[in-house]
Design an enzyme around this catalytic site. Sequence first.
Site, PDB file in Angstrom:
ATOM      1  N   ARG A   1       0.799  -1.561  -0.148  1.00 17.66           N
ATOM      2  CA  ARG A   1      -0.027   0.504   0.175  1.00 17.66           C
ATOM      3  C   ARG A   1       0.504   0.826  -0.160  1.00 17.66           C
ATOM      4  NH1 ARG A   1      -4.163   1.603   4.671  1.00 17.66           N
ATOM      5  NH2 ARG A   1      -2.003   3.472   5.691  1.00 17.66           N
TER       6      ARG A   1
ATOM      7  N   CYS B   1      -0.011   5.276   1.072  1.00 21.38           N
ATOM      8  CA  CYS B   1      -1.069   6.088   1.414  1.00 21.38           C
ATOM      9  C   CYS B   1      -0.415   7.628   1.509  1.00 21.38           C
ATOM     10  CB  CYS B   1      -1.580   6.007   3.139  1.00 21.38           C
ATOM     11  SG  CYS B   1      -2.597   5.804   3.444  1.00 21.38           S
TER      12      CYS B   1
END
Length: 128
Positions: free
Chosen positions: A104, A106
Site C-alpha cells: 500500500r 497512502c
Amino acid sequence: MKTKIHTDLAPAAIGPYSQGLAFKDMVFTSGQLPLDPKTMAFVKGGIKEQARKSLENLKAVLEESGASLDSVLKTTCFLSDMENFAAFNEVYTEVFGTENAPARSCVEAARLPKDALVEVEAIAFINQ
C-alpha cells in the site's frame, strides 16, 4: 487485449475513465470515491463512513472483473488530510486485515474529486 470493467454497484465514472480495466489475469481499478452509486452523493458521516464506502465501491469493481478483495496485491490510498490516517486505518484493517494485507501507498492529496475525504484504487489478480 484489455477489457473495460463496469458495474452499477459502484459509482459511474465522473470523467473520461473506466471504473477498471482487466488485462490477462490482472485488474487495475480507478480510484473509488465514497459515492452512493444510485444517487452519486457522498455517504453521510466522516472519514470512517467515507472510507468504508470507498472500499465497498472498490470491492464491487473488483468482483465485476472476477477479482476480489483477497486478490488485491497493491492499493493506493489518497486522504484529504493525513490527520485522518489512524481512523482510515481502522476501517482499512476491518476490510483487509493485517496478516495478508496488500502492499500500500497512502498519501495526502491537496484536494480530491468532489472534495472527498478519501479515494482508493487497487491492482489485483483475477481469481481463476
